[in-house]
Motif scaffolding. Structure first.
Motif, PDB file in Angstrom:
ATOM      1  N   ILE A 152      -3.672 -13.277  -8.760  1.00  0.00           N
ATOM      2  CA  ILE A 152      -2.847 -12.532  -7.814  1.00  0.00           C
ATOM      3  C   ILE A 152      -3.377 -12.729  -6.396  1.00  0.00           C
ATOM      4  CG2 ILE A 152      -2.056 -10.247  -7.109  1.00  0.00           C
ATOM      5  CD1 ILE A 152      -2.215  -9.380 -10.017  1.00  0.00           C
ATOM      6  N   ASP A 153      -2.497 -13.113  -5.486  1.00  0.00           N
ATOM      7  CA  ASP A 153      -2.850 -13.240  -4.071  1.00  0.00           C
ATOM      8  C   ASP A 153      -2.636 -11.873  -3.415  1.00  0.00           C
ATOM      9  OD1 ASP A 153      -3.108 -13.763  -1.385  1.00  0.00           O
ATOM     10  OD2 ASP A 153      -1.925 -15.610  -1.429  1.00  0.00           O
ATOM     11  N   PHE A 154      -3.681 -11.049  -3.409  1.00  0.00           N
ATOM     12  CA  PHE A 154      -3.539  -9.687  -2.905  1.00  0.00           C
ATOM     13  C   PHE A 154      -3.325  -9.635  -1.396  1.00  0.00           C
ATOM     14  CE2 PHE A 154      -5.753  -8.301  -6.912  1.00  0.00           C
ATOM     15  CZ  PHE A 154      -4.711  -7.509  -7.374  1.00  0.00           C
ATOM     16  N   GLU A 155      -3.840 -10.598  -0.659  1.00  0.00           N
ATOM     17  CA  GLU A 155      -3.605 -10.628   0.789  1.00  0.00           C
ATOM     18  C   GLU A 155      -2.108 -10.799   1.061  1.00  0.00           C
ATOM     19  OE1 GLU A 155      -5.556  -9.867   3.057  1.00  0.00           O
ATOM     20  OE2 GLU A 155      -7.611 -10.194   2.357  1.00  0.00           O
ATOM     21  N   LYS A 156      -1.478 -11.692   0.306  1.00  0.00           N
ATOM     22  CA  LYS A 156      -0.037 -11.900   0.452  1.00  0.00           C
ATOM     23  C   LYS A 156       0.728 -10.647   0.055  1.00  0.00           C
ATOM     24  CE  LYS A 156       3.729 -14.909  -1.113  1.00  0.00           C
ATOM     25  NZ  LYS A 156       4.095 -16.064  -1.984  1.00  0.00           N
ATOM     26  N   ARG A 157       0.281 -10.006  -1.006  1.00  0.00           N
ATOM     27  CA  ARG A 157       0.967  -8.788  -1.457  1.00  0.00           C
ATOM     28  C   ARG A 157       0.797  -7.641  -0.470  1.00  0.00           C
ATOM     29  NH1 ARG A 157       1.401  -7.867  -7.913  1.00  0.00           N
ATOM     30  NH2 ARG A 157       1.964  -9.993  -8.482  1.00  0.00           N
ATOM     31  N   LEU A 158      -0.373  -7.538   0.141  1.00  0.00           N
ATOM     32  CA  LEU A 158      -0.585  -6.491   1.146  1.00  0.00           C
ATOM     33  C   LEU A 158       0.346  -6.693   2.342  1.00  0.00           C
ATOM     34  CD1 LEU A 158      -4.465  -5.991   1.163  1.00  0.00           C
ATOM     35  CD2 LEU A 158      -2.743  -4.240   0.674  1.00  0.00           C
ATOM     36  N   LYS A 159       0.552  -7.942   2.732  1.00  0.00           N
ATOM     37  CA  LYS A 159       1.474  -8.224   3.829  1.00  0.00           C
ATOM     38  C   LYS A 159       2.894  -7.835   3.445  1.00  0.00           C
ATOM     39  CE  LYS A 159       3.244 -11.841   6.871  1.00  0.00           C
ATOM     40  NZ  LYS A 159       4.630 -11.350   6.724  1.00  0.00           N
ATOM     41  N   SER A 160       3.311  -8.200   2.225  1.00  0.00           N
ATOM     42  CA  SER A 160       4.655  -7.843   1.758  1.00  0.00           C
ATOM     43  C   SER A 160       4.826  -6.333   1.683  1.00  0.00           C
ATOM     44  CB  SER A 160       4.923  -8.464   0.386  1.00  0.00           C
ATOM     45  OG  SER A 160       4.907  -9.865   0.449  1.00  0.00           O
ATOM     46  N   LEU A 161       3.796  -5.640   1.193  1.00  0.00           N
ATOM     47  CA  LEU A 161       3.829  -4.187   1.087  1.00  0.00           C
ATOM     48  C   LEU A 161       3.988  -3.552   2.457  1.00  0.00           C
ATOM     49  CD1 LEU A 161       3.435  -1.741  -0.886  1.00  0.00           C
ATOM     50  CD2 LEU A 161       0.993  -1.861  -0.324  1.00  0.00           C
ATOM     51  N   LYS A 162       3.207  -4.040   3.429  1.00  0.00           N
ATOM     52  CA  LYS A 162       3.280  -3.524   4.794  1.00  0.00           C
ATOM     53  C   LYS A 162       4.664  -3.758   5.390  1.00  0.00           C
ATOM     54  CE  LYS A 162       1.053  -2.537   8.909  1.00  0.00           C
ATOM     55  NZ  LYS A 162       0.208  -1.367   9.162  1.00  0.00           N
ATOM     56  N   ASP A 163       5.202  -4.955   5.198  1.00  0.00           N
ATOM     57  CA  ASP A 163       6.529  -5.272   5.734  1.00  0.00           C
ATOM     58  C   ASP A 163       7.609  -4.387   5.111  1.00  0.00           C
ATOM     59  OD1 ASP A 163       5.378  -7.207   7.303  1.00  0.00           O
ATOM     60  OD2 ASP A 163       6.095  -8.906   6.114  1.00  0.00           O
ATOM     61  N   ARG A 164       7.501  -4.119   3.818  1.00  0.00           N
ATOM     62  CA  ARG A 164       8.474  -3.231   3.163  1.00  0.00           C
ATOM     63  C   ARG A 164       8.407  -1.828   3.729  1.00  0.00           C
ATOM     64  NH1 ARG A 164       7.261  -5.934  -1.534  1.00  0.00           N
ATOM     65  NH2 ARG A 164       5.704  -4.431  -2.221  1.00  0.00           N
ATOM     66  N   ARG A 165       7.210  -1.349   3.920  1.00  0.00           N
ATOM     67  CA  ARG A 165       7.013   0.046   4.314  1.00  0.00           C
ATOM     68  C   ARG A 165       7.304   0.301   5.792  1.00  0.00           C
ATOM     69  NH1 ARG A 165       3.987   3.042   0.776  1.00  0.00           N
ATOM     70  NH2 ARG A 165       2.985   4.240   2.427  1.00  0.00           N
ATOM     71  N   GLN A 166       7.010  -0.696   6.637  1.00  0.00           N
ATOM     72  CA  GLN A 166       7.141  -0.463   8.079  1.00  0.00           C
ATOM     73  C   GLN A 166       8.017  -1.482   8.797  1.00  0.00           C
ATOM     74  OE1 GLN A 166       3.490   0.315  10.206  1.00  0.00           O
ATOM     75  NE2 GLN A 166       2.543   1.316   8.473  1.00  0.00           N
ATOM     76  N   GLY A 167       8.608  -2.403   8.063  1.00  0.00           N
ATOM     77  CA  GLY A 167       9.350  -3.474   8.710  1.00  0.00           C
ATOM     78  C   GLY A 167       8.389  -4.561   9.169  1.00  0.00           C
ATOM     79  N   SER A 168       8.913  -5.730   9.459  1.00  0.00           N
ATOM     80  CA  SER A 168       8.062  -6.842   9.867  1.00  0.00           C
ATOM     81  C   SER A 168       7.405  -6.563  11.218  1.00  0.00           C
ATOM     82  CB  SER A 168       8.884  -8.130   9.953  1.00  0.00           C
ATOM     83  OG  SER A 168       9.818  -8.036  11.023  1.00  0.00           O
ATOM     84  N   ARG A 169       6.343  -7.287  11.499  1.00  0.00           N
ATOM     85  CA  ARG A 169       5.657  -7.161  12.789  1.00  0.00           C
ATOM     86  C   ARG A 169       6.625  -7.466  13.931  1.00  0.00           C
ATOM     87  NH1 ARG A 169       2.686 -10.739  16.097  1.00  0.00           N
ATOM     88  NH2 ARG A 169       3.114 -12.451  14.659  1.00  0.00           N
ATOM     89  N   GLU A 170       7.474  -8.471  13.739  1.00  0.00           N
ATOM     90  CA  GLU A 170       8.434  -8.857  14.769  1.00  0.00           C
ATOM     91  C   GLU A 170       9.469  -7.761  14.997  1.00  0.00           C
ATOM     92  OE1 GLU A 170       6.430 -12.278  13.039  1.00  0.00           O
ATOM     93  OE2 GLU A 170       7.587 -10.645  12.123  1.00  0.00           O
ATOM     94  N   ARG A 171       9.968  -7.193  13.911  1.00  0.00           N
ATOM     95  CA  ARG A 171      10.968  -6.125  14.043  1.00  0.00           C
ATOM     96  C   ARG A 171      10.379  -4.919  14.756  1.00  0.00           C
ATOM     97  NH1 ARG A 171      14.800  -3.723   9.207  1.00  0.00           N
ATOM     98  NH2 ARG A 171      15.764  -2.054  10.404  1.00  0.00           N
ATOM     99  N   ALA A 172       9.156  -4.561  14.394  1.00  0.00           N
ATOM    100  CA  ALA A 172       8.502  -3.415  15.025  1.00  0.00           C
ATOM    101  C   ALA A 172       8.317  -3.629  16.519  1.00  0.00           C
ATOM    102  CB  ALA A 172       7.157  -3.158  14.361  1.00  0.00           C
ATOM    103  N   ALA A 173       7.991  -4.868  16.907  1.00  0.00           N
ATOM    104  CA  ALA A 173       7.801  -5.171  18.323  1.00  0.00           C
ATOM    105  C   ALA A 173       9.101  -4.993  19.104  1.00  0.00           C
ATOM    106  CB  ALA A 173       7.271  -6.593  18.486  1.00  0.00           C
ATOM    107  N   PHE A 174      10.202  -5.526  18.564  1.00  0.00           N
ATOM    108  CA  PHE A 174      11.485  -5.419  19.268  1.00  0.00           C
ATOM    109  C   PHE A 174      12.021  -3.985  19.273  1.00  0.00           C
ATOM    110  CE2 PHE A 174      11.630 -10.070  18.780  1.00  0.00           C
ATOM    111  CZ  PHE A 174      12.066 -10.424  20.050  1.00  0.00           C
ATOM    112  N   GLU A 175      11.617  -3.175  18.288  1.00  0.00           N
ATOM    113  CA  GLU A 175      12.023  -1.766  18.279  1.00  0.00           C
ATOM    114  C   GLU A 175      11.187  -0.936  19.256  1.00  0.00           C
ATOM    115  OE1 GLU A 175      11.773  -0.503  14.219  1.00  0.00           O
ATOM    116  OE2 GLU A 175      13.768  -1.279  13.691  1.00  0.00           O
ATOM    117  N   SER A 176      10.016  -1.460  19.647  1.00  0.00           N
ATOM    118  CA  SER A 176       9.105  -0.713  20.509  1.00  0.00           C
ATOM    119  C   SER A 176       9.190  -1.110  21.975  1.00  0.00           C
ATOM    120  CB  SER A 176       7.656  -0.902  20.027  1.00  0.00           C
ATOM    121  OG  SER A 176       7.500  -0.464  18.695  1.00  0.00           O
TER     122      SER A 176
END
Length: 377
Positions: A2-26
């Motif tokens: 299991i690539d947990f680093e990849k899964r942590l990124k996916s988990l974060k994106d699901r929970r808070q939206g992508s880094r790019e989306r968050a930037a444009f919303e802020s």
């Protein structure tokens, strides 16, 4: 592996939206683009990310955690906004309806920050009454001569006409048999509108509790009504979750996140198990959910053992009923196939976490995960 680093990124994106989306919303567009190019992440760091633990443990703990409360409030608010707007227009057109929230957001078991919202639009009068009536004089005769299914159909047809007019910038999808989906435009969340009528069960007629009241959802293609007890389901899941200090919902979210992180060829099979089915599977873990909040990692092993037993015993599997008692959980062969994949995935998760904790050991020892404490600040 299991690539947990990849899964942590996916988990974060699901929970808070992508880094790019968050930037444009802020920020404004120029500042957002600059922030993205500089690698700046404006999303807040969550508790599971701050753990001084291995990446596998961080993933498991994060996969069990509830989505940010503020994001959930936005989801509920958007659902209410669409429903209230629709109800106002339906009343003008002669339909007497009310709203109720159902589904994962209602139970706080959703795993996406920008989660879909299910809003029931329910005909208030007439209602479908289960016979024999507990109190024969408890209901007034309906003044509406239409059949109940035709009333629900008319609410569906009118809703399909009203929603595109009231939300002209949104994409309105009317192809679903049970719901009308709205997305985009001024909406911060996707909202599903589900036309239905009340079903006053004998149990509800006696208790007067809405948790005993059913709804019959209109199915567009079949022109028929489908009985559900969403409020019974919500009540029972909440009650059992309270008994076990939030652990039931932790397991449900874990299962849903595991499915979300599967490759598509597995996900296609496992999606035969609905969110409702997953909640029911976890519900039947019973006293196995009884672990301290600082030992929630044990829920990974408890879930692994539960799914292994379910997968290995058709008789036990076939005996399990959904919490509201309306049907068997595993009522199709496709769900048994889905369970096998899910059980293997959870087993792989448990073994991978174990190897992080005990990298030099070769044989899996469940007691290591069962006794591991993880303190979240």
């Amino acid at each position: 592996m299991i690539d947990f680093e990849k899964r942590l990124k996916s988990l974060k994106d699901r929970r808070q939206g992508s880094r790019e989306r968050a930037a444009f919303e802020s920020f404004d567009s120029a500042s957002a683009t600059n922030a993205i190019l500089r690698g700046i992440d404006v999303r807040k760091q969550e508790a599971f990310e701050k753990l001084n633990e291995t990446v596998g443990i961080k993933y498991a703990v994060g996969a069990m955690a509830a989505v940010d409360e503020k994001s959930t409030r936005v989801s509920k608010s958007e659902g209410d906004r669409v429903a209230d707007n629709l109800i106002k227009s339906l009343k003008i057109s002669g339909e007497s309806v009310t709203k109720r929230l159902q589904g994962s957001v209602a139970l706080d078991i959703h795993i996406k920050g920008h989660s879909d919202v299910d809003m029931l639009i329910i005909v208030m009068n007439p209602v479908n009454i289960e016979l024999p009536k507990v109190n024969p004089n408890g209901y007034f005769p309906s003044s509406d001569p239409r059949n109940l299914v035709d009333i629900a159909k008319d609410v569906r047809i009118k809703s399909e006409e009203i929603l595109p007019k009231n939300f002209p910038q949104a994409e309105v999808d009317c192809t679903g048999n049970k719901s009308i989906a709205l997305e985009g435009g001024s909406l911060q969340r996707k909202v599903d509108i589900v036309p239905a009528i009340w079903f006053d069960s004998i149990k509800y007629q006696r208790s007067g509790l809405e948790s005993d009241r059913g709804v019959k959802i209109y199915h567009k293609a079949d022109h028929r009504l489908l009985l559900n007890y969403p409020f019974t389901h919500i009540k029972l899941i909440n009650e059992r979750d309270d008994i076990y200090s939030g652990n039931l919902k932790c397991v449900i979210r874990l299962l849903k996140n595991m499915i979300a992180d599967m490759p598509e060829y597995k996900k296609k099979v496992v999606k035969h198990l609905s969110s409702y089915d997953l909640a029911a599977i976890a519900y039947h873990m019973g006293t196995e959910l009884n672990v301290p909040t600082y030992m929630r990692l044990a829920l990974v092993e408890k879930t692994r053992a539960h799914l292994t037993i379910l997968d290995g015993s058709k008789a036990y599997r076939d005996s399990l009923i959904v919490p509201d008692g309306s049907r068997r959980i595993f009522d199709t062969e496709e769900k048994a196939d889905a369970l096998k994949i899910l059980a293997n995935e959870i087993a792989d998760l448990a073994v991978a976490i174990y190897k992080e904790i005990k990298p030099w050991n070769t044989a899996y020892d469940s007691s290591v995960i069962l006794n591991k404490s993880v303190f979240i600040l």
